[in-house]
Motif scaffolding. Structure first.
Motif, PDB file in Angstrom:
ATOM      1  N   MET A  82       0.813  -1.208   0.000  1.00 21.60           N
ATOM      2  CA  MET A  82       0.000   0.000   0.000  1.00 21.60           C
ATOM      3  C   MET A  82       0.857   1.274   0.000  1.00 21.60           C
ATOM      4  SD  MET A  82      -3.135  -0.970  -0.241  1.00 21.60           S
ATOM      5  CE  MET A  82      -2.475  -2.250  -1.330  1.00 21.60           C
ATOM      6  N   LYS A  83       1.948   1.257   0.770  1.00 22.57           N
ATOM      7  CA  LYS A  83       2.805   2.438   0.863  1.00 22.57           C
ATOM      8  C   LYS A  83       3.936   2.419  -0.163  1.00 22.57           C
ATOM      9  CE  LYS A  83       2.017   3.380   5.776  1.00 22.57           C
ATOM     10  NZ  LYS A  83       2.657   3.646   7.092  1.00 22.57           N
ATOM     11  N   GLU A  84       3.981   1.359  -0.946  1.00 22.71           N
ATOM     12  CA  GLU A  84       5.023   1.195  -1.962  1.00 22.71           C
ATOM     13  C   GLU A  84       6.422   1.336  -1.341  1.00 22.71           C
ATOM     14  OE1 GLU A  84       4.385   3.601  -5.385  1.00 22.71           O
ATOM     15  OE2 GLU A  84       2.252   3.080  -5.562  1.00 22.71           O
ATOM     16  N   SER A  85       6.593   0.648  -0.208  1.00 18.71           N
ATOM     17  CA  SER A  85       7.869   0.682   0.515  1.00 18.71           C
ATOM     18  C   SER A  85       8.740  -0.490   0.080  1.00 18.71           C
ATOM     19  CB  SER A  85       7.625   0.622   2.021  1.00 18.71           C
ATOM     20  OG  SER A  85       8.833   0.432   2.729  1.00 18.71           O
ATOM     21  N   ARG A  86       9.857  -0.204  -0.581  1.00 13.71           N
ATOM     22  CA  ARG A  86      10.772  -1.262  -1.022  1.00 13.71           C
ATOM     23  C   ARG A  86      11.388  -1.987   0.173  1.00 13.71           C
ATOM     24  NH1 ARG A  86      15.179   0.133  -5.035  1.00 13.71           N
ATOM     25  NH2 ARG A  86      14.747  -1.941  -5.881  1.00 13.71           N
ATOM     26  N   CYS A  87      11.636  -1.250   1.250  1.00 11.94           N
ATOM     27  CA  CYS A  87      12.239  -1.851   2.441  1.00 11.94           C
ATOM     28  C   CYS A  87      11.314  -2.913   3.035  1.00 11.94           C
ATOM     29  CB  CYS A  87      12.534  -0.765   3.482  1.00 11.94           C
ATOM     30  SG  CYS A  87      13.282  -1.392   5.000  1.00 11.94           S
ATOM     31  N   MET A  88      10.030  -2.556   3.178  1.00 14.14           N
ATOM     32  CA  MET A  88       9.066  -3.509   3.726  1.00 14.14           C
ATOM     33  C   MET A  88       8.881  -4.711   2.802  1.00 14.14           C
ATOM     34  SD  MET A  88       6.025  -1.285   5.485  1.00 14.14           S
ATOM     35  CE  MET A  88       6.273  -0.452   7.056  1.00 14.14           C
ATOM     36  N   LEU A  89       8.830  -4.458   1.511  1.00 15.44           N
ATOM     37  CA  LEU A  89       8.663  -5.553   0.557  1.00 15.44           C
ATOM     38  C   LEU A  89       9.851  -6.501   0.594  1.00 15.44           C
ATOM     39  CD1 LEU A  89       7.161  -3.621  -2.496  1.00 15.44           C
ATOM     40  CD2 LEU A  89       5.991  -5.324  -1.074  1.00 15.44           C
ATOM     41  N   LEU A  90      11.064  -5.935   0.722  1.00 11.94           N
ATOM     42  CA  LEU A  90      12.264  -6.777   0.786  1.00 11.94           C
ATOM     43  C   LEU A  90      12.272  -7.595   2.077  1.00 11.94           C
ATOM     44  CD1 LEU A  90      14.908  -7.619  -0.526  1.00 11.94           C
ATOM     45  CD2 LEU A  90      16.025  -5.694   0.634  1.00 11.94           C
ATOM     46  N   MET A  91      11.886  -6.974   3.198  1.00 11.05           N
ATOM     47  CA  MET A  91      11.810  -7.697   4.462  1.00 11.05           C
ATOM     48  C   MET A  91      10.780  -8.815   4.379  1.00 11.05           C
ATOM     49  SD  MET A  91      12.064  -4.649   7.321  1.00 11.05           S
ATOM     50  CE  MET A  91      11.741  -5.817   8.644  1.00 11.05           C
ATOM     51  N   PHE A  92       9.649  -8.511   3.751  1.00  6.00           N
ATOM     52  CA  PHE A  92       8.605  -9.522   3.559  1.00  6.00           C
ATOM     53  C   PHE A  92       9.140 -10.699   2.758  1.00  6.00           C
ATOM     54  CE2 PHE A  92       5.455 -11.268   0.631  1.00  6.00           C
ATOM     55  CZ  PHE A  92       4.495 -11.729   1.506  1.00  6.00           C
TER      56      PHE A  92
END
Length: 244
Positions: A82-92
């Motif tokens: 939703m926030k288009e956060s690359r950091c969160m996506l990579l952690m996921f």
């Protein structure tokens, strides 16, 4: 942009399911630890139980840990998309990959050490039968727990009705528990009419009967994890290309 929006929706749906599953597992884990009358509490009270039982008795902590991890994964996936956060996506992606590898390793370990599980169950069965013959019909907690278990699973004893032979209940009444017989007449439940299957064989029957469902669910979870990793990494790359 249409494809990008679709991927974001998919990530939200996938991780919404993961989040809800984590909440459910966490709730079950907390219930297991809080419920002192559960079967785990009974097993913990068995004297001279196999040392390996300590691992089974920690199943509540395991469920809590798994549920917490799934909650975190679901949160990271939803917020990252939703926030288009690359950091969160990579952690996921990293967490799901680690979980997937752990699941594969766990499946291999189960297959390799399956014979040891049989030995553990045999040791446990011996101690459970000893406990029944010592306390059933005399210890109200043990008696109530076994009655509830047998009523729920529609079974009799751990292996079969002979588990109750020489128990305080059998010595006093010269009969077997009503759950061991098809007849509702308690006064006729003896060794000739006690034909109900034991709880352990009944549990094995249920597992064997639902093996296809269990395997299908496991494969479905694995496919969902792989698809979630693909979608998260695709979003990661798309967001990166947009920022460049």
């Amino acid at each position: 942009m249409g494809c990008f929006g679709f991927l974001k929706v998919m990530m939200f749906v996938f991780n919404g399911i993961i989040f809800l599953a984590g909440a459910a597992i966490l709730g079950v884990g907390i219930w297991v630890k809080v419920d002192s009358g559960s079967i785990l509490g009974f097993l913990k009270g068995i004297k001279d139980a196999p040392a390996e039982m300590n691992q089974i008795l920690n199943v509540g902590y395991l469920l809590i840990a798994v549920g917490a991890v799934l909650l975190i994964v679901g949160f990271l996936g939803c917020c990252g998309a939703m926030k288009e956060s690359r950091c969160m996506l990579l952690m996921f992606f990293v967490i799901v990959l680690v979980v997937f590898i752990a699941e594969v390793a766990g499946a291999v370990v189960i297959l390799v050490f399956k014979p040891l599980a049989g030995q553990l169950i045999e040791k446990l069965g011996t101690k459970v039968v000893q406990n029944i013959r010592k306390d059933y019909g005399e210890n109200s907690d043990v008696t109530a727990l076994w009655n509830a278990t047998m009523d729920t699973l529609k079974c009799c004893g751990f292996y079969n009705y002979t588990d109750f032979t020489d128990s305080p209940f059998e010595k006093y009444t010269h009969l077997y528990p009503q759950q061991c017989c098809h007849s509702a007449d308690f006064s006729s439940c003896d060794d000739t009419s006690a034909t109900i299957i034991g709880c352990f064989p009944k549990l094995m029957q249920l597992i064997d009967k639902n093996t296809i469902v269990i395997v299908a669910v496991a494969l479905g979870i694995a496919a969902l994890e792989i698809l979630a990793m693909v979608v998260s990494m695709t979003l990661y790359c798309i967001i990166g290309s947009k920022s460049d």
